[in-house]
Structure formats: C-alpha cells, structure tokens
Design a protein around this motif. Structure first.
Motif, PDB file in Angstrom:
ATOM      1  N   ASN A 117       0.884  -1.280   0.078  1.00  0.00           N
ATOM      2  CA  ASN A 117       0.096  -0.068   0.001  1.00  0.00           C
ATOM      3  C   ASN A 117       1.019   1.264   0.061  1.00  0.00           C
ATOM      4  OD1 ASN A 117      -2.522  -1.411   0.110  1.00  0.00           O
ATOM      5  ND2 ASN A 117      -2.114  -1.875   2.270  1.00  0.00           N
ATOM      6  N   LEU A 118       0.446   2.440  -1.018  1.00  0.00           N
ATOM      7  CA  LEU A 118       1.176   3.394  -1.203  1.00  0.00           C
ATOM      8  C   LEU A 118       0.495   4.793  -1.094  1.00  0.00           C
ATOM      9  CD1 LEU A 118       3.401   2.359  -4.354  1.00  0.00           C
ATOM     10  CD2 LEU A 118       3.917   1.926  -2.078  1.00  0.00           C
ATOM     11  N   ARG A 119       0.664   5.347   0.360  1.00  0.00           N
ATOM     12  CA  ARG A 119       0.076   6.557   0.101  1.00  0.00           C
ATOM     13  C   ARG A 119       0.496   7.377  -0.396  1.00  0.00           C
ATOM     14  NH1 ARG A 119      -1.571   9.861   5.962  1.00  0.00           N
ATOM     15  NH2 ARG A 119      -2.024  12.119   4.500  1.00  0.00           N
ATOM     16  N   ILE A 120      -0.037   8.354  -1.455  1.00  0.00           N
ATOM     17  CA  ILE A 120       0.481   9.127  -2.410  1.00  0.00           C
ATOM     18  C   ILE A 120      -0.392  10.532  -2.431  1.00  0.00           C
ATOM     19  CG2 ILE A 120       1.424   9.877  -4.688  1.00  0.00           C
ATOM     20  CD1 ILE A 120       3.133   7.476  -3.251  1.00  0.00           C
ATOM     21  N   GLU A 121       0.252  11.583  -1.958  1.00  0.00           N
ATOM     22  CA  GLU A 121      -0.495  13.044  -1.912  1.00  0.00           C
ATOM     23  C   GLU A 121       0.300  13.699  -3.077  1.00  0.00           C
ATOM     24  OE1 GLU A 121      -3.069  12.754  -0.278  1.00  0.00           O
ATOM     25  OE2 GLU A 121      -2.928  11.233   0.837  1.00  0.00           O
ATOM     26  N   ALA A 122      -0.401  14.248  -3.701  1.00  0.00           N
ATOM     27  CA  ALA A 122       0.141  14.743  -5.196  1.00  0.00           C
ATOM     28  C   ALA A 122       0.420  16.057  -5.136  1.00  0.00           C
ATOM     29  CB  ALA A 122      -0.859  14.609  -6.126  1.00  0.00           C
ATOM     30  N   GLY A 123      -0.366  17.028  -4.058  1.00  0.00           N
ATOM     31  CA  GLY A 123       0.083  18.388  -4.115  1.00  0.00           C
ATOM     32  C   GLY A 123       0.145  19.107  -5.498  1.00  0.00           C
ATOM     33  N   ALA A 124       1.183  19.619  -5.950  1.00  0.00           N
ATOM     34  CA  ALA A 124       1.249  20.282  -7.248  1.00  0.00           C
ATOM     35  C   ALA A 124       2.043  19.067  -8.188  1.00  0.00           C
ATOM     36  CB  ALA A 124       1.830  21.593  -7.170  1.00  0.00           C
ATOM     37  N   LEU A 154      16.861   3.758  -9.218  1.00  0.00           N
ATOM     38  CA  LEU A 154      16.875   5.274  -9.647  1.00  0.00           C
ATOM     39  C   LEU A 154      15.506   5.804 -10.285  1.00  0.00           C
ATOM     40  CD1 LEU A 154      18.227   8.289  -9.721  1.00  0.00           C
ATOM     41  CD2 LEU A 154      19.353   7.480 -12.151  1.00  0.00           C
ATOM     42  N   ASP A 155      15.047   6.892  -9.785  1.00  0.00           N
ATOM     43  CA  ASP A 155      13.651   7.186 -10.391  1.00  0.00           C
ATOM     44  C   ASP A 155      13.766   8.544 -11.166  1.00  0.00           C
ATOM     45  OD1 ASP A 155      11.376   7.876 -11.408  1.00  0.00           O
ATOM     46  OD2 ASP A 155      10.301   7.781  -9.437  1.00  0.00           O
ATOM     47  N   VAL A 156      14.031   8.533 -12.332  1.00  0.00           N
ATOM     48  CA  VAL A 156      14.223   9.957 -13.015  1.00  0.00           C
ATOM     49  C   VAL A 156      12.864  10.765 -13.390  1.00  0.00           C
ATOM     50  CG1 VAL A 156      15.365  11.014 -15.068  1.00  0.00           C
ATOM     51  CG2 VAL A 156      16.275   8.889 -14.044  1.00  0.00           C
ATOM     52  N   GLY A 157      12.873  11.693 -13.034  1.00  0.00           N
ATOM     53  CA  GLY A 157      11.545  12.542 -13.169  1.00  0.00           C
ATOM     54  C   GLY A 157      10.645  11.831 -12.176  1.00  0.00           C
ATOM     55  N   ALA A 158      10.721  12.085 -10.945  1.00  0.00           N
ATOM     56  CA  ALA A 158       9.913  11.255  -9.857  1.00  0.00           C
ATOM     57  C   ALA A 158       8.745  11.775  -9.784  1.00  0.00           C
ATOM     58  CB  ALA A 158      10.798  11.440  -8.465  1.00  0.00           C
ATOM     59  N   GLY A 159       8.190  13.119  -9.778  1.00  0.00           N
ATOM     60  CA  GLY A 159       7.108  13.642  -9.623  1.00  0.00           C
ATOM     61  C   GLY A 159       6.645  13.506  -7.982  1.00  0.00           C
ATOM     62  N   THR A 160       5.766  12.693  -7.716  1.00  0.00           N
ATOM     63  CA  THR A 160       5.269  12.418  -6.370  1.00  0.00           C
ATOM     64  C   THR A 160       6.221  11.596  -5.573  1.00  0.00           C
ATOM     65  OG1 THR A 160       3.740  10.638  -7.045  1.00  0.00           O
ATOM     66  CG2 THR A 160       2.851  12.915  -6.987  1.00  0.00           C
ATOM     67  N   GLY A 161       7.127  10.623  -6.465  1.00  0.00           N
ATOM     68  CA  GLY A 161       7.932   9.909  -6.052  1.00  0.00           C
ATOM     69  C   GLY A 161       7.423   8.376  -5.679  1.00  0.00           C
ATOM     70  N   VAL A 162       6.384   8.067  -6.322  1.00  0.00           N
ATOM     71  CA  VAL A 162       5.284   6.866  -6.109  1.00  0.00           C
ATOM     72  C   VAL A 162       6.340   5.613  -6.504  1.00  0.00           C
ATOM     73  CG1 VAL A 162       4.239   7.131  -8.299  1.00  0.00           C
ATOM     74  CG2 VAL A 162       3.324   5.473  -6.685  1.00  0.00           C
ATOM     75  N   LEU A 163       7.456   6.068  -7.501  1.00  0.00           N
ATOM     76  CA  LEU A 163       7.869   4.650  -8.181  1.00  0.00           C
ATOM     77  C   LEU A 163       9.217   4.461  -7.159  1.00  0.00           C
ATOM     78  CD1 LEU A 163       7.961   5.543 -12.033  1.00  0.00           C
ATOM     79  CD2 LEU A 163       6.314   4.091 -10.783  1.00  0.00           C
ATOM     80  N   ALA A 164       9.761   5.272  -6.933  1.00  0.00           N
ATOM     81  CA  ALA A 164      10.866   5.046  -5.827  1.00  0.00           C
ATOM     82  C   ALA A 164      10.276   4.659  -4.488  1.00  0.00           C
ATOM     83  CB  ALA A 164      11.776   6.323  -5.652  1.00  0.00           C
ATOM     84  N   ILE A 165       9.144   5.112  -4.254  1.00  0.00           N
ATOM     85  CA  ILE A 165       8.758   4.853  -2.877  1.00  0.00           C
ATOM     86  C   ILE A 165       8.222   3.347  -3.050  1.00  0.00           C
ATOM     87  CG2 ILE A 165       6.676   4.907  -1.431  1.00  0.00           C
ATOM     88  CD1 ILE A 165       7.056   7.888  -1.942  1.00  0.00           C
ATOM     89  N   ALA A 166       7.756   2.745  -4.209  1.00  0.00           N
ATOM     90  CA  ALA A 166       7.204   1.506  -4.458  1.00  0.00           C
ATOM     91  C   ALA A 166       8.513   0.447  -4.272  1.00  0.00           C
ATOM     92  CB  ALA A 166       6.574   1.349  -5.736  1.00  0.00           C
ATOM     93  N   ALA A 167       9.518   0.907  -4.925  1.00  0.00           N
ATOM     94  CA  ALA A 167      10.961   0.141  -4.676  1.00  0.00           C
ATOM     95  C   ALA A 167      11.319   0.167  -3.398  1.00  0.00           C
ATOM     96  CB  ALA A 167      11.893   0.950  -5.474  1.00  0.00           C
ATOM     97  N   ALA A 168      11.340   1.194  -2.583  1.00  0.00           N
ATOM     98  CA  ALA A 168      11.846   1.199  -1.244  1.00  0.00           C
ATOM     99  C   ALA A 168      10.919   0.223  -0.411  1.00  0.00           C
ATOM    100  CB  ALA A 168      11.763   2.581  -0.759  1.00  0.00           C
ATOM    101  N   LYS A 169       9.839   0.191  -0.558  1.00  0.00           N
ATOM    102  CA  LYS A 169       8.702  -0.698   0.046  1.00  0.00           C
ATOM    103  C   LYS A 169       8.773  -2.164  -0.251  1.00  0.00           C
ATOM    104  CE  LYS A 169       5.353   1.008   2.258  1.00  0.00           C
ATOM    105  NZ  LYS A 169       3.822   1.305   2.637  1.00  0.00           N
ATOM    106  N   THR A 170       9.540  -2.535  -1.327  1.00  0.00           N
ATOM    107  CA  THR A 170       9.615  -3.904  -1.865  1.00  0.00           C
ATOM    108  C   THR A 170      11.114  -4.263  -1.579  1.00  0.00           C
ATOM    109  OG1 THR A 170       9.607  -3.167  -4.135  1.00  0.00           O
ATOM    110  CG2 THR A 170       7.558  -3.801  -3.159  1.00  0.00           C
ATOM    111  N   GLY A 171      11.817  -3.893  -0.632  1.00  0.00           N
ATOM    112  CA  GLY A 171      13.060  -4.260  -0.519  1.00  0.00           C
ATOM    113  C   GLY A 171      14.420  -3.655  -1.133  1.00  0.00           C
TER     114      GLY A 171
END
Length: 288
Positions: A117-124, A154-171
């Motif tokens: 589960n990934l909680r993502i708040e977008a803001g801008a 590495l996540d290039v152009g991370a935006g909200t960070g969802v992809l790097a966060i997904a990686a960090a939460k899966t090991g």
C-alpha cells in the motif's frame, strides 16, 4: 499579472488526438507542459486531451497547436480560484497495479491487506498513480519482482515519488529519485516520510548530480517523463545502469514507441516487453 488557472479540453478521433499530442510533445515552447490523453467513448471513437497550462503564454501556445487539428473540438475553461488540484484528487478512486495499491488520505480505510500500500499525496506534482504511464510502470515493476529483487533503484523525473517509494517498500535498499521541479522534490520527500520508507529525492536536471552518481551503478532505472527527453537521456541512463540492469520507460504515446525503442536499441539495450494502457506505452529494456 496573476495567471488564472485554466483547463484546456480537446476531443476528437483517436488518430487525430494522438497526432495532436505528438505536436504538443514536439513543440519547444511546450516542453514540460502538463496534459493527459485518454479514451472517453470507445463506441464513438472519441478521445480526450486535458491540458493544464501554468502560464498565459503556455495556454495560448497550447490552443495554437490544437487549432492545427480542425477535427478536434477545443474548449478552455477557467478553474475556480481554489485548490482545484486537491479538490479533483479527492474524487479519484484508489488504483491497483499488480501488487501495488495507491491511495490518498481520503481512501485510507480501503487499503487491502494483501497488497503493498502506497499513500501518495500529489500536491502540485505529477504521478498519483491514476495516469496510464504510472500504472504501466507499477505493473511492469510488479511483474519484474516475481523473478528478482533490486538493491539500487533510480527514478528519473520522480513527480510524487510513487515509483521510488514502491521500490523502497519492496526491498530496495537504495531508492533515489530526481526531478527538475523543486515542489515535486519536496512533495516526494514528504510522501516518502508518509510511507515510512528510505526513498530520498533530489533536485536535479539529468543524471549528473553528485547524490545520483554516488549510488551508481543501479540495478533498475525508472524514467516516466516524455518521449524526447527519454531519447536524449538514453546514454546517461545506460551509464547509470550496471551490466544486465533494467530500465522502465514511460511517458510516451503508443505512436512514439518505435522512436524511443530504436534510440535505446542503438545504445546497447535489448527489448524485454511493452505494456499498453489507453494511448500510452511502457517499455522494459535491458542493458547488455
């Protein structure tokens, strides 16, 4: 002069809409413009482009580009003087992509027990998980995890960070994200804290930042940006990857798949797979 936020909506047949999206991508004055394209009515072949200009000049240029496609019906609407992005996001449903479940604060009670589960708040920032490009990246990554793990991502152009966060939460032990927008970097780091993970994000244009270089080479690179920047970054991405490392590319339309794929094949990558979602394409390729 204060800019009054607008939403520009263009509707038309798929081929015309995709050509218009290509024209937006190829216009130097619209580099970094925020827009989406999706199928609105399958039976009538109606596709829709939603663009959110951030300046009066960008709004004018978007409408000029779209005017070159007379089969499109284009309207520009003023957005209310409020936190319209937060209001819009409050009505978005959570998203399931492979093993991942992406939700906002308003959906906290809907979290399944058998998902990451990934909680993502977008803001801008871009990348709530609802866009076809982000869903494609998460699905591709989820499928890759069935066969192997990734220590450095590495996540290039991370935006909200969802992809790097997904990686960090899966090991993933080292998950680094970059963005050229300072607000996105702030939001990404806030989302990392919300998810109690070790993903970290830096303000950087390209891959030459000290904090990016120090953790190279990476096992996996995400790059969910636009087609032309993807092509221009093909060699730097290759340099950031270890031999056999993988890259997940998105932010490109299906009509741009050959263009981007060819650029990476010419740099010594091999094609693994693609994922199509709506008009968008996600590519998985491997450094050889």
């Amino acid at each position: 002069m204060t800019y009054n936020p607008q939403q520009i909506i263009a509707r038309g047949p798929r081929l015309i809409s995709e050509s218009a999206a290509d024209a937006i991508d190829g216009d130097l004055l619209l580099e970094g413009a925020t827009y989406s394209i999706l199928e609105e009515d399958e039976d009538r072949d109606v596709w829709r482009i939603d663009a959110f200009p951030t300046t009066e000049e960008e709004s004018t240029r978007l409408q000029e580009v779209l005017a070159n496609f007379p089969q499109l019906v284009v309207i520009a609407e003023q957005l209310a003087d409020a936190d319209w992005l937060a209001m819009a996001l409050s009505g978005l449903p959570p998203v399931r992509a492979g093993r991942f479940f992406v939700y906002g604060i308003h959906d906290g009670g809907k979290k399944p027990h058998n998902t990451v589960n990934l909680r993502i708040e977008a803001g801008a920032a871009f990348g709530t998980g609802h866009h076809g490009t982000t869903v494609g990246c998460l699905q591709a990554y989820s499928d890759l995890l069935k066969k192997r793990g990734f220590k450095r991502v590495l996540d290039v152009g991370a935006g909200t960070g969802v992809l790097a966060i997904a990686a960090a939460k899966t090991g993933t032990k080292t998950a680094v994200g970059t963005d050229i927008d300072a607000n996105s970097v702030r939001i990404s780091n806030e989302n990392s804290a919300l998810n109690k993970c070790n993903a970290r994000f830096v303000y950087a244009n390209g891959l030459d930042h000290r904090l990016v270089r120090q953790d190279a080479p990476y096992d996996l690179v995400f790059a969910n940006i636009l087609a032309r920047p993807l092509v221009s970054l093909s060699m730097p991405i290759r340099g950031a990857l270890k031999p056999g490392g993988l890259v997940i590319l998105s932010g490109l339309l299906r009509t741009q798949e050959r263009f981007v794929k060819a650029a990476y094949l010419s740099k010594g990558f091999r094609f693994i797979r693609h994922i199509h979602r709506d008009a968008w394409c996600t590519l998985v390729m491997q450094k050889v």
